[in-house]
Design an enzyme around this catalytic site. Sequence first.
Site, short mmCIF file in Angstrom:
data_model
loop_
_atom_site.label_atom_id
_atom_site.label_comp_id
_atom_site.label_asym_id
_atom_site.label_seq_id
_atom_site.Cartn_x
_atom_site.Cartn_y
_atom_site.Cartn_z
N GLU A 501 52.38 86.35 -3.45
CA GLU A 501 52.61 86.70 -2.05
C GLU A 501 54.04 86.31 -1.71
O GLU A 501 54.94 87.13 -1.75
CB GLU A 501 51.58 85.99 -1.17
CG GLU A 501 51.43 86.67 0.16
CD GLU A 501 50.01 86.53 0.74
OE1 GLU A 501 49.83 86.98 1.85
OE2 GLU A 501 49.11 85.99 0.07
N GLU A 779 46.83 75.52 3.10
CA GLU A 779 46.50 76.70 3.90
C GLU A 779 45.20 76.47 4.66
O GLU A 779 45.05 76.88 5.80
CB GLU A 779 46.36 77.89 2.95
CG GLU A 779 46.06 79.20 3.63
CD GLU A 779 46.16 80.37 2.65
OE1 GLU A 779 45.92 80.15 1.45
OE2 GLU A 779 46.50 81.49 3.10
C1 BGC Z 1 49.34 84.72 4.34
C2 BGC Z 1 49.37 84.15 5.72
C3 BGC Z 1 49.74 85.31 6.58
C4 BGC Z 1 48.56 86.21 6.52
C5 BGC Z 1 48.50 87.33 7.45
C6 BGC Z 1 48.16 85.61 4.29
O1 BGC Z 1 47.86 86.08 3.05
O2 BGC Z 1 49.39 83.78 3.34
O3 BGC Z 1 49.95 82.98 5.89
O4 BGC Z 1 50.18 85.02 7.84
O5 BGC Z 1 48.30 86.64 5.21
O6 BGC Z 1 47.39 87.14 8.15
#
Ligand code: BGC
Length: 931
Positions: A501, A779
């Site tokens: 990501e 997270e």
């Molecule tokens: C990310 C988040 C991001 C989100 C969107 C995720 O996969 O890691 O931090 O804001 O996607 O909702």
Amino acid sequence: MQRLALGLAAILLWQFALNASAATTLEVANLRCEYQIDPNGMDVLQPRLSWTLASLQRGQKQSAFQVLVARSPEMLRRNEGDLWDTGKVVSDESIQIIYKGIPLNSRSRAWWKVRVWDKDGNVSDWSESSRWSMGLLHQSDWHSDWIADPALLAASPTAQTRTNPLPATMLRKTFQSEAALRRATAYVTALGLYEVRINGQRVGDQLLAPEWTSYSNRVQYQTYDVTGLVRGGTNVITALIGEGWYAGRLMAVGRCAYGNTPMFLMQLEFELDDGSRKEILTDSTWKVNSNGPMRAAGIYDGETFDARNERPGWDSQNFDDASWTAATAFPLDARQLVWQRNEPIRFEQDLSCQKLSQPRPGTFVFDLGQNMVGWCRLRAQGTPGVVVTIRHAEALNDDGTVYTANLRGALQTDYYTPARTGEFTFEPHFTYHGFRFVEVTGLAAPPTAEAVLGRVFHSAAPAVGGFECSDPALNRLMRNVMWTERANLMSSPNDCPQRDERFGWMGDIQAFAQTAMFNRDLAAFCTKFAQDIRDDQALDGRFPDFAPHPGDPNAKFSGVPAWGDAGVLVPWCAYLNYADRRLLAEQFDSAQRWVDYIHTLNPNLIWVKGRNNDYNDWLNGDWIKAATWPTHGSSVPNELFATAFFAHSTELVAKMADQLGRTEQSLRYRKLFAEIKDAFNERFVTSDGTMTGDTQAGYALALAFELMPEKLRAAATAHLVAAIHQYHDHLSTGIQTTHRAILELSRNGYQDLAWQLITNRSFPSWLYMVDNGATTIWERWDGYVKGRGFQDPGMNSLNHWAFGAVGEWMWRNIVGLNPDEVQPGWKHFTIAPHPGGGVTWCRGEFNSIHGPMESSWQLSSGDLTLDVLIPPNTTATIIIPVKPGSKLTESGKTISRTTEIQVSQLEPDRAILEVASGRYRFKTSPSASNQ
Ligand code: BGC
């Protein structure tokens, strides 16, 4: 007698110091241009200058300044400002001073210094001199072509068809140089990532250059003074280029988001002693070869390096490149080549191994003790042709092996194949990993703990915050916040550094912005990021969900409440901290288009249409799966959530307009804000302050964004408190409302509950993470639980900064530092610590754009000592909690009205003082009558 003599000597010395200070009370330091020290290759035509002031004297401030800018250091030494001499300017401004001298040209260089007059009209010494240089300001200054390896140009340079990773390309060019060289400057960039050497010496110390931008619009180039690297006679430039963000694999878009094949661009310019100029350009005379040792290198996946393919001496002049191919050259296209405005990615720290284990025979696991970002250097024994595999992980499984499930599709694995028997040293080039543990297999002999060195790197935004208090768990929490910030400052403000990501998710930085700016100076970083946001704004005004956006923001991943709003909130937060009006001016039209986009689709002012991916209050309590935790009731209604952000962005656009003197827009957006607020209240708020859904998140938003009518504020806060009690005094909020909820508790008089939340150790809470071994912010509250194991690996980053936004609460309430919107850039600020939670002392230091400030306190038998430092040229409001009947002193004396301290309000439980610059020690103690 002897004692008396010493005493007299001390008095004389003291008097001498006083007399001496009459001449030079202020010292000027920390000269910066466009937020950087001695920046090179700028393209800002009117750069802004700033300095900080130091003085031991209270109430000291600048009454005037003089800036000299000269074409040469010699002229500056003679106090000749041939480019700009401001003369004595009566002003207390020491930041954001706009250069208004002779227009600057491409390649021009400037040296500057400043002196100031203090409050009594005494002039300081001249500062040390500082400098800047300009880059190539016009596309026509570039005479080089993009070059690439024809073997890799499978189809067209912009094809997006490739599925396999590419090897790195090696590039070479020899050239002759005259001995009479005055200066050599290299302008360098790549579509992809580059490392460049001259005569085998690395140029610069920047990693992952030229970093990530919206490459179709804008590519950053770096400017290096390479005079010391070029010698008379034959020289060689060698470069290595890799896929990086440009052509490598990226979430949601796959490979080749911006183009198929990495390319290189360099212009080496010489100035000879006789004033003549010469250029070495990238063109088809360069030689290229992609059959070198670096077989693959990807941001997510890591590097594959086969030392058997090394070309020894390829970066020296004598190397025979006759068998290499001629580069294919492409003329420059419409994309802009720009200066890199923010601090480069650089090594910041090395971490050594704390513990080496061997969970399986031949599998060695190194624990660096800290979840970090970067890569590692491996020095170990290898066997020729036997692949050494280096895997990176954030955590360990119970059996001591590395936990990699949460990396999802990111391999974060480096492979090194030795060419020879014996010791080798390996460090990758064009990747980065998020990890604490390193697993190494394939070695010829068991390694020692010294074999692995963690090399921490990230965007080198200066660290400005120092926090420590009597509670080790809170210290660990703040350290975790700081480490998480470091891990995610990688050219853009990312969500995470480890899985597939690593995007500049806008919602995450939007929540974390103020915390981030307490810990690091993000002025330059945010200026670059704001440009990334503008570059990827959709045509209809939608801000992207992440910036840079490697896909098409007109098609998807744009226009989401709270995520898109970062395009307004983050520049505003930067304005608050750095008083950067130019940033507001640059962002204003975009911010306005964002609000207009929402308004056009939702004329009745409730944001119903056009919420696109609508992430809502991501990771709110309804995501939590725990036996005793309610399955629903935490999630704030989507329309309420979205409309709150719509209102807030609209108000901020009005405030931006105020700062920019745009009266018409100010009135228009202020009126719109009032109307949205009315619509919001009518729709979501009842007459007793209860909100639709009755969620913690809803109250937090309505309070934080000033949407509650004043008369319902207390009631709404009470509802927030009740909603927290419903969860047995825990937050059920998501990433957008957790910090807002705790901040609003404190702002509205519920300090004790706020302290309870921050010191909670039961699930879900910050210290629950700490107690379960976190060294960064997770997270999810329960990313890992001792005895239970890991959360769902599909979304279980152990290095995500959103819940770390509580750092803002710690700064504002434990340290007590608060910026002031009316006098931004910490020109005026409030110090209002709220001791609690059993914490007995706290030390807070913050290096603001106006210089270092401090707020430190200690409790002893319930009495408070507060030490503060207010930088010269700033003022502060100090709010000190006092007990009824206690007395307040400063440096041992009863506070009376002086020029430095004005008592503005004395309330039964607090004293409010207006204080000029200087160091002060306030103390509350039981009054004489109580003793
Ligand atoms: C990310 C988040 C991001 C989100 C969107 C995720 O996969 O890691 O931090 O804001 O996607 O909702």
